[in-house]
Scaffold this motif. Structure first.
Motif, PDB file in Angstrom:
ATOM      1  N   GLU A  65       0.806  -1.215   0.000  1.00 14.86           N
ATOM      2  CA  GLU A  65       0.000   0.000   0.000  1.00 14.86           C
ATOM      3  C   GLU A  65       0.845   1.274   0.000  1.00 14.86           C
ATOM      4  O   GLU A  65       0.329   2.365  -0.143  1.00 14.86           O
ATOM      5  N   ILE A 123      -1.173   4.522   0.806  1.00 16.00           N
ATOM      6  CA  ILE A 123      -0.724   5.564   1.741  1.00 16.00           C
ATOM      7  C   ILE A 123       0.631   6.072   1.282  1.00 16.00           C
ATOM      8  O   ILE A 123       1.343   5.376   0.562  1.00 16.00           O
ATOM      9  N   ASP A 125       4.453   7.137   1.777  1.00 10.85           N
ATOM     10  CA  ASP A 125       5.552   6.682   2.624  1.00 10.85           C
ATOM     11  C   ASP A 125       6.059   7.857   3.451  1.00 10.85           C
ATOM     12  O   ASP A 125       6.763   8.732   2.945  1.00 10.85           O
ATOM     13  N   SER A 126       5.678   7.882   4.702  1.00 14.10           N
ATOM     14  CA  SER A 126       6.233   8.938   5.558  1.00 14.10           C
ATOM     15  C   SER A 126       7.412   8.421   6.363  1.00 14.10           C
ATOM     16  O   SER A 126       8.210   9.200   6.881  1.00 14.10           O
ATOM     17  N   ASN A 127       7.542   7.113   6.471  1.00 15.32           N
ATOM     18  CA  ASN A 127       8.610   6.574   7.323  1.00 15.32           C
ATOM     19  C   ASN A 127      10.010   6.869   6.785  1.00 15.32           C
ATOM     20  O   ASN A 127      10.887   7.317   7.516  1.00 15.32           O
ATOM     21  N   GLY A 158       7.457  -1.725   8.721  1.00 15.70           N
ATOM     22  CA  GLY A 158       6.257  -2.447   8.290  1.00 15.70           C
ATOM     23  C   GLY A 158       6.491  -3.947   8.234  1.00 15.70           C
ATOM     24  O   GLY A 158       7.626  -4.431   8.189  1.00 15.70           O
ATOM     25  N   GLY A 159       5.361  -4.673   8.279  1.00  9.98           N
ATOM     26  CA  GLY A 159       5.432  -6.120   8.048  1.00  9.98           C
ATOM     27  C   GLY A 159       6.008  -6.942   9.176  1.00  9.98           C
ATOM     28  O   GLY A 159       6.591  -8.000   8.936  1.00  9.98           O
ATOM     29  N   VAL A 160       5.869  -6.472  10.424  1.00 14.11           N
ATOM     30  CA  VAL A 160       6.440  -7.272  11.511  1.00 14.11           C
ATOM     31  C   VAL A 160       5.408  -7.782  12.507  1.00 14.11           C
ATOM     32  O   VAL A 160       5.758  -8.393  13.499  1.00 14.11           O
ATOM     33  N   SER A 161       4.126  -7.523  12.236  1.00 10.01           N
ATOM     34  CA  SER A 161       3.145  -7.942  13.226  1.00 10.01           C
ATOM     35  C   SER A 161       2.513  -9.272  12.819  1.00 10.01           C
ATOM     36  O   SER A 161       3.219 -10.160  12.337  1.00 10.01           O
ATOM     37  N   ASP A 190       2.643  -9.729   6.805  1.00 10.85           N
ATOM     38  CA  ASP A 190       3.766  -9.341   7.660  1.00 10.85           C
ATOM     39  C   ASP A 190       4.846 -10.411   7.550  1.00 10.85           C
ATOM     40  O   ASP A 190       4.849 -11.410   8.269  1.00 10.85           O
ATOM     41  N   LYS A 246       5.394  -2.180  19.804  1.00 11.66           N
ATOM     42  CA  LYS A 246       5.332  -3.548  20.327  1.00 11.66           C
ATOM     43  C   LYS A 246       6.010  -4.595  19.423  1.00 11.66           C
ATOM     44  O   LYS A 246       6.787  -5.409  19.909  1.00 11.66           O
ATOM     45  N   PRO A 296       8.138  -1.415  13.309  1.00 11.28           N
ATOM     46  CA  PRO A 296       6.730  -1.461  12.917  1.00 11.28           C
ATOM     47  C   PRO A 296       6.424  -0.413  11.843  1.00 11.28           C
ATOM     48  O   PRO A 296       7.118   0.596  11.744  1.00 11.28           O
ATOM     49  N   GLY A 297       5.380  -0.684  11.081  1.00  9.67           N
ATOM     50  CA  GLY A 297       5.028   0.220   9.990  1.00  9.67           C
ATOM     51  C   GLY A 297       4.368   1.504  10.446  1.00  9.67           C
ATOM     52  O   GLY A 297       4.520   2.556   9.804  1.00  9.67           O
ATOM     53  N   ASN A 298       3.641   1.460  11.538  1.00 10.77           N
ATOM     54  CA  ASN A 298       2.974   2.681  11.988  1.00 10.77           C
ATOM     55  C   ASN A 298       4.003   3.793  12.142  1.00 10.77           C
ATOM     56  O   ASN A 298       5.037   3.601  12.785  1.00 10.77           O
TER      57      ASN A 298
END
Ligand SMILES: Nc1nc2c(c(=O)[nH]1)N[C@H]1C(S)=C(S)[C@@H](COP(=O)(O)OP(=O)(O)OC[C@H]3O[C@@H](n4cnc5c(N)ncnc54)[C@H](O)[C@@H]3O)O[C@H]1N2
Ligand code: MOO
Ligand SMILES: [Mg+2]
Length: 673
Positions: free
Chosen positions: A441, A456, A458-460, A506-509, A514, A539, A561-563
């Motif tokens: 996404e 969305i 990419d702000s990361n 991203g992709g770790v949950s 993930d 987390k 984490p992606g958030n």
């Protein structure tokens, strides 16, 4: 024996199962890996330092177990799965060749206990033994069997671990016995006495009651008995995914030391003394080989005099303007003479002081009026006045900079190095970090196109790259990888080839897309040191070491984490300190202050790092204010203006908030507002 016993829990699963295999299985059931972690950690003396979930693959199992024994030197490695009669069950075959010594007594003990519970225990091919100093036990793949097996050996394990590490086992033994051991009592005999009955469940590795009215089936393999058997495997149908994370939720301080203990400062290189040195850490003491000043220099514009001559009128016999001497020598001053001199000018030989021009009168000038011929010294001067003696700033042989010192952006270090003519210094190499955003996404923030439904920006990557630049580190922009195993593997491999640290977001949950954790373990040969932390946000933060494709120190890999807020906060808490330690900084953690909260703060069940602004009040006290009441990990606006992270403890029955005015630790991640 050290007080904490470090354990690795390896879960193996059958990656070839199809969806239909799971039809009869209870998807809500627990998994053996997490169950085993919980069982182990119920005993405070153990800490599950590493977990992995890999396919029933001979080589993969050997690689992981070898790394855990040889590289991590764990006290205990427990595997679950792959011990049955199934065609893919290969854990005993993989583990046996790794053992320096087998421990048949332990295997027999487990067997003796299990067979009392179910005759199907006879179908376990589990083995145990010692590699190096690590004790390895292989358990079947069902949570019930795991529980029974673990309980069978629980009391004896610390003793066995102690012996495997060359100890006498005396202490453990005495503890088990409630007193010193009577001579001649064997550990096995002690164990037999010390055992409690485990619950008589029928859970075993080869099939039992879930959904089948208690069917048991001799030929069923390990995998089929794993009624919980979802997995985090690649290519595993979503219906078989793990429904609980196999990664233990570890406390923040443990996560931090797990990272920092593995960060080894990079080697050193000679670098020229220039602006690019800023931020570098010296790896040598710098000793001055030149003096500053290198000659006796005047501090003032005035007249070089001989102090014993005293006040009076004197002929001006020489001139010393700050410049290189044409013949390399100084002029000489005789008693009764003075010399005109400028600030920084070399003193004539024999001069013992300088009188500033303001403390003199012109008595006589040359006929053409251009030169001073006679000057009156009005006041008495002391010997040495207004003279910088040779080496009075820096002496030859003086240690001007110390190993470990950071070349600051303020300029002092560069200035000193330049002043003594140092051309190159030995500094720690600066680490390079690569940033990869992941997610189907995610699109480039500046692609200029309207977002499609579900996309969305990419702000990361822009955030983390900006923060990295500001901290003075180099980076590689690894772009965006979609959630496909091949793309992710290729992009991460590309990063590992050229970066000391690779950071993905991203992709770790727990979602089916993930993929980071299984890719790390199954495709990149990584060792995941933790996959979840008891913190908010962040987390599912994951940290792994990965073999270095160029040889040498393993690469460090942070799968954040992606958030966006979770990624940013965990970047500041883990990645920047790791970069600083790699770069050789002795102080690599953020500084903290105690600040009074400007409003009541509700505590979350997880220890929280709230985004906040620390400031100094006009009265000089330090206060802290949250940036935003709604501190969700997706709300990047909660990072706006933040210069600090409040370190909030987790909620307890006794305390669910911090009241206005109470002091709380705040990490300073930027300048005070
Ligand atoms: N069943 C569970 N679900 C989730 C759990 C859990 O424990 N159980 N944990 C939650 C927590 S806490 C977090 S944090 C997130 C972490 O998610 P992932 O690391 O797997 O990241 P994604 O699923 O890929 O994305 C999460 C979120 O972030 C957005 N995102 C991703 N990359 C970017 C980017 N480069 N720039 C901006 N935003 C990005 C993405 O679209 C999602 O909205 O998982 C929870 N779930
Ligand atoms: O831990 Mo997550 O980072 O809260 O959203
Ligand atoms: Mg996710």
């Amino acid at each position: 024996m050290s007080s904490t016993l470090r354990v690795g829990v390896l879960t193996t699963y059958n990656a070839t199962l199809s969806v239909s295999d799971t039809a009869s299985q209870d998807p809500a059931a627990d998994t053996s890996g997490p169950s085993l972690c919980r069982l182990v950690e119920a005993e405070p003396r153990y800490i599950v330092e590493v977990t992995a979930c890999i396919p029933d693959d001979h080589k993969a199992i050997q690689k992981t177990v070898t790394a855990w024994c040889d590289d991590l030197d764990l006290h205990l490695v427990l595997t679950t799965g792959g011990t049955g009669f199934g065609v893919r069950d290969c854990t005993p075959e993989a583990v046996l060749p790794l053992l320096d010594r087998q421990t048949p007594g332990i295997s027999h003990l487990i067997f003796a206990k299990s067979i009392q519970i179910t005759p199907f225990a006879a179908l376990s091919r589990a083995v145990s033994g010692i590699r190096g100093q690590t004790l390895i036990l292989t358990f079947p793949g069902s949570p019930k069997a795991v529980k029974e097996n673990f309980e069978a050996v629980a009391k004896m394990l610390p003793h066995a671990i102690d012996l495997a590490r060359g100890g006498t086992g005396k202490k453990t033994h005495e503890k088990m016995q409630g007193g010193p051991r009577p001579s001649g009592t064997t550990p096995a005999a002690v164990e037999e006495k010390g055992q409690t009955e485990s619950s008589h469940s029928h859970g075993h590795e080869h099939g039992h009651g879930h959904g089948h009215g208690g069917h048991t089936c001799f030929h069923h393999s390990d995998r089929e008995a794993r009624t919980d058997a979802a997995s985090l495997g690649l290519g595993t149908p979503v219906s078989r995914r793990l429904r609980k994370s196999p990664y233990p939720l570890i406390p923040m301080d443990q996560a931090l030391s797990s990272v920092m203990d593995r960060v080894v400062p990079l080697p050193s290189v000679q670098k020229p003394v220039d602006g690019l040195l800023i931020g570098a850490v010296l790896d040598e003491d710098v000793v001055a080989v030149e003096a500053v000043p290198g000659y006796r220099a005047s501090i003032l514009d005035g007249y070089a005099v001989i102090d014993t001559d005293g006040p009076g009128q004197y002929p001006v016999t020489a001139v010393s303007i700050a410049a290189a001497s044409s013949d390399g020598s100084a002029t000489t001053l005789l008693p009764g003479q003075i010399a005109r001199i400028t600030t920084g000018g070399a003193l004539p030989d024999g001069a013992t002081a300088v009188v500033m021009v303001e403390d003199t009168l012109l008595v006589k000038s040359s006929e053409d009026g251009t030169r001073e011929e006679t000057v009156e010294i009005l006041a008495k001067v002391r010997k040495g006045e207004a003279i910088r003696e040779i080496g009075s700033d820096i002496q030859v042989g003086q240690t001007v900079l110390k190993k470990g010192q950071v070349i600051s952006a303020v300029g002092g270090e560069i200035g000193v190095l330049a002043s003594i003519g140092v051309q190159k210094v030995l500094v720690r190499q600066r680490p390079v970090v690569g940033f990869l955003s992941t997610g189907n996404e995610v699109v480039n923030h500046d692609n200029g196109e309207a977002l499609k439904m579900g996309q969305i920006r990419d702000s990361n990557r822009p955030t983390l790259i900006a923060a990295t630049k500001a901290a003075g580190f180099d980076y590689f922009d690894l772009g965006i990888a979609p959630d496909s195993p091949e793309d992710l593997e290729a992009a991460i491999k590309g990063g590992l080839a050229k970066c000391d640290i690779v950071v993905t977001t991203g992709g770790v949950s727990m979602g089916e897309m993930d993929l980071l954790k299984p890719i790390l373990e199954q495709k990149l040969g990584a060792t995941i040191h933790f996959g979840r932390i008891m913190m908010k946000p962040g987390k599912p933060t994951t940290f792994a070491t990965v073999p270095n494709p160029n040889g040498g120190q393993p690469r460090l890999m942070f799968a954040l984490p992606g958030n966006p807020v979770s990624a940013t906060v965990t970047f500041h808490l883990f990645v920047l300190p790791a970069l600083r330690k790699l770069a050789g900084y002795e102080t690599y953690m953020w500084p903290s202050v105690q600040a009074a909260v400007a409003h009541d703060v509700r505590l979350d069940e997880r220890p929280e790092y709230q985004r906040a602004v620390v400031s100094v009040t006009p009265e000089g006290s330090i206060k802290v204010q949250s940036t935003d009441k709604n501190q969700m990990s997706s709300r990047m606006v909660s990072m706006l203006g933040a210069n600090s992270l409040m370190v909030l403890p987790g909620r307890t029955a006794e305390r669910d908030s911090i009241s206005t005015g109470q002091k709380i630790e705040c990490l300073l991640i930027s300048n005070l507002g």
